[in-house]
Scaffold this motif. Structure first.
Motif, short mmCIF file in Angstrom:
data_model
loop_
_atom_site.label_atom_id
_atom_site.label_comp_id
_atom_site.label_asym_id
_atom_site.label_seq_id
_atom_site.Cartn_x
_atom_site.Cartn_y
_atom_site.Cartn_z
N GLN A 136 -5.94 16.70 -17.17
CA GLN A 136 -7.13 17.55 -17.25
C GLN A 136 -7.84 17.24 -18.56
O GLN A 136 -7.21 17.12 -19.61
CB GLN A 136 -6.73 19.02 -17.22
N ASP B 273 3.05 20.06 -9.88
CA ASP B 273 1.86 20.21 -9.05
C ASP B 273 2.25 20.75 -7.68
O ASP B 273 3.11 20.20 -7.01
CB ASP B 273 1.14 18.87 -8.91
N THR B 274 1.63 21.86 -7.32
CA THR B 274 1.93 22.49 -6.03
C THR B 274 0.64 22.73 -5.27
O THR B 274 -0.31 23.27 -5.83
CB THR B 274 2.64 23.84 -6.23
N GLY B 275 0.61 22.33 -4.05
CA GLY B 275 -0.57 22.59 -3.23
C GLY B 275 -1.83 22.06 -3.86
O GLY B 275 -1.94 20.87 -4.15
N THR B 276 -2.76 22.94 -4.13
CA THR B 276 -4.01 22.54 -4.76
C THR B 276 -4.11 23.04 -6.19
O THR B 276 -5.18 23.06 -6.77
CB THR B 276 -5.21 23.08 -3.96
N ALA B 277 -2.99 23.45 -6.77
CA ALA B 277 -3.03 24.02 -8.12
C ALA B 277 -2.15 23.21 -9.06
O ALA B 277 -1.10 22.72 -8.66
CB ALA B 277 -2.57 25.46 -8.08
N SER B 278 -2.58 23.04 -10.25
CA SER B 278 -1.77 22.34 -11.25
C SER B 278 -2.15 22.81 -12.64
O SER B 278 -2.63 22.02 -13.44
CB SER B 278 -1.94 20.84 -11.11
N LYS B 279 -1.95 24.08 -12.90
CA LYS B 279 -2.35 24.62 -14.19
C LYS B 279 -1.46 24.09 -15.31
O LYS B 279 -0.32 23.67 -15.08
CB LYS B 279 -2.25 26.15 -14.17
N LEU B 280 -1.99 24.09 -16.50
CA LEU B 280 -1.23 23.75 -17.70
C LEU B 280 -0.83 25.04 -18.40
O LEU B 280 -1.65 25.93 -18.59
CB LEU B 280 -2.09 22.91 -18.65
N PHE C 192 0.40 26.33 -21.84
CA PHE C 192 0.52 25.93 -23.24
C PHE C 192 1.48 26.86 -23.96
O PHE C 192 1.47 28.07 -23.77
CB PHE C 192 -0.84 26.01 -23.93
N TYR D 58 -6.16 15.44 -24.12
CA TYR D 58 -5.06 14.78 -23.43
C TYR D 58 -4.61 13.56 -24.22
O TYR D 58 -5.43 12.78 -24.73
CB TYR D 58 -5.50 14.35 -22.03
N TYR E 233 -9.89 27.95 -19.08
CA TYR E 233 -8.84 28.46 -19.95
C TYR E 233 -9.51 29.26 -21.06
O TYR E 233 -10.71 29.09 -21.33
CB TYR E 233 -8.04 27.31 -20.59
N VAL F 61 -3.42 28.86 -25.82
CA VAL F 61 -4.38 28.57 -24.78
C VAL F 61 -3.82 29.12 -23.46
O VAL F 61 -2.68 28.83 -23.10
CB VAL F 61 -4.61 27.06 -24.66
N TYR G 273 -0.62 17.12 -25.10
CA TYR G 273 -2.00 17.37 -25.51
C TYR G 273 -1.99 17.69 -27.00
O TYR G 273 -0.95 18.06 -27.56
CB TYR G 273 -2.58 18.58 -24.76
N ARG H 136 4.80 20.17 -16.28
CA ARG H 136 3.93 20.64 -15.21
C ARG H 136 4.39 20.14 -13.85
O ARG H 136 4.73 18.99 -13.68
CB ARG H 136 2.51 20.17 -15.47
N GLU I 117 -6.10 28.84 -7.68
CA GLU I 117 -5.10 29.64 -8.39
C GLU I 117 -5.80 30.45 -9.47
O GLU I 117 -6.78 29.98 -10.05
CB GLU I 117 -4.03 28.74 -9.02
N PRO J 166 -8.44 21.24 -26.17
CA PRO J 166 -7.26 20.40 -26.11
C PRO J 166 -7.61 18.99 -25.63
O PRO J 166 -8.43 18.82 -24.73
CB PRO J 166 -6.36 21.13 -25.10
N LEU K 183 -5.55 15.93 -8.10
CA LEU K 183 -4.44 16.82 -8.36
C LEU K 183 -3.32 16.01 -9.01
O LEU K 183 -2.98 14.93 -8.54
CB LEU K 183 -3.94 17.44 -7.07
N HIS L 193 1.14 11.20 -20.55
CA HIS L 193 2.10 11.93 -19.73
C HIS L 193 3.05 10.94 -19.06
O HIS L 193 2.77 9.73 -18.99
CB HIS L 193 1.42 12.82 -18.69
N TYR M 123 3.68 16.33 -20.13
CA TYR M 123 2.35 16.04 -20.64
C TYR M 123 2.30 16.37 -22.14
O TYR M 123 2.95 17.32 -22.59
CB TYR M 123 1.29 16.90 -19.94
#
Lengths: 113, 112
Positions: A102, B93-100, B102, B46, A35, A43, B36, B91, A56, B44, A98, B49, B34
């Motif tokens: 984080q 979670d889809t597939g292999t991605a789980s971005k945050l 902000f 954690y 990030y 962020v 943070y 958030r 991604e 950030p 997953l 959540h 979540y």
């Protein structure tokens, strides 16, 4: 308590130079992220990485950016030809699974002159 | 991911409970809430959540309304070190991605 570490803490570079930001994620974590935060702004997500490939990426993460996990412990972000607008704090994060939390490192402050 | 709305800033006296609200009226059934925080320019951190049920850990409690359209982060005994920007993030979670993703968060100022 395990922590994400990042080096260097500060990096000053000239426009057009290549920089490599380094991160050591928490051991046994499988998901890795970069990030960035431009001074005074939000962020922003750059890229996520799992199983040795990008899972991604955001619009920010263009061809000038690349990530690599060269060994079992390091996770790097390379900016090939830095621009003034790349000046920001860059945060690495890792997650064990997953959907889990984080955990972020302390960041690298990059200044491009 | 669902958009969240938080107050820009809040004050809290040291030793009192800090209650930070968050609206996420468009949250979907499979999206988590979540929290943070970011102290000055540090990375950030954690906090906690949850999905549906209220959650508590050593740092805070998370209260999620029954319709899940809003939540409240509670710091039971705020200290000066809790002064930070607090982010509420929804958030999925889809597939292999789980971005945050902000937002601008709530700037909590704890005072003596």
């Amino acid at each position: 308590e395990p922590e994400v570490t990042q080096t260097p803490s500060h990096q000053v570079t000239q426009m057009g130079q290549e920089v490599i930001l380094r991160c050591v994620p928490i051991s046994n974590h499988l998901y890795f992220y970069w990030y960035r935060q431009i001074l005074g702004q939000k962020v922003e997500f750059l890229v996520s990485f799992y199983n040795n490939e990008i899972s991604e990426k955001s619009e920010i993460f263009d061809d000038q950016f690349s990530v690599e996990r060269p060994d079992g412990s390091n996770f790097t972000l390379k900016i090939r030809s830095t621009k003034l607008e790349d000046s920001a704090m860059y945060f690495c994060a890792s997650s064990p699974r997953l959907g889990w939390a984080q955990y972020f490192g302390p960041g690298t402050r990059l200044l491009v002159l | 991911d669902a958009k969240t709305t938080q107050p820009t800033s809040m004050d809290c006296a040291e030793g009192r409970a800090a209650n930070l609200p968050c609206n996420h009226s468009t949250i979907s059934g499979n999206e988590y809430v979540y929290w943070y925080r970011q102290i000055h320019s540090q990375g950030p951190q954690y906090i906690i959540h949850g999905l549906k049920n209220n959650e508590t850990n050593e740092m805070a409690s998370l209260i999620i309304t029954e319709d899940r359209k809003s939540s409240t982060l509670i710091l039971p005994h705020a200290t000066l070190r809790d002064t930070a920007v607090y982010y509420c993030i929804v958030r999925r979670d889809t597939g292999t991605a789980s971005k945050l993703t902000f937002g601008t968060g709530t700037r909590l100022q704890v005072t003596l």
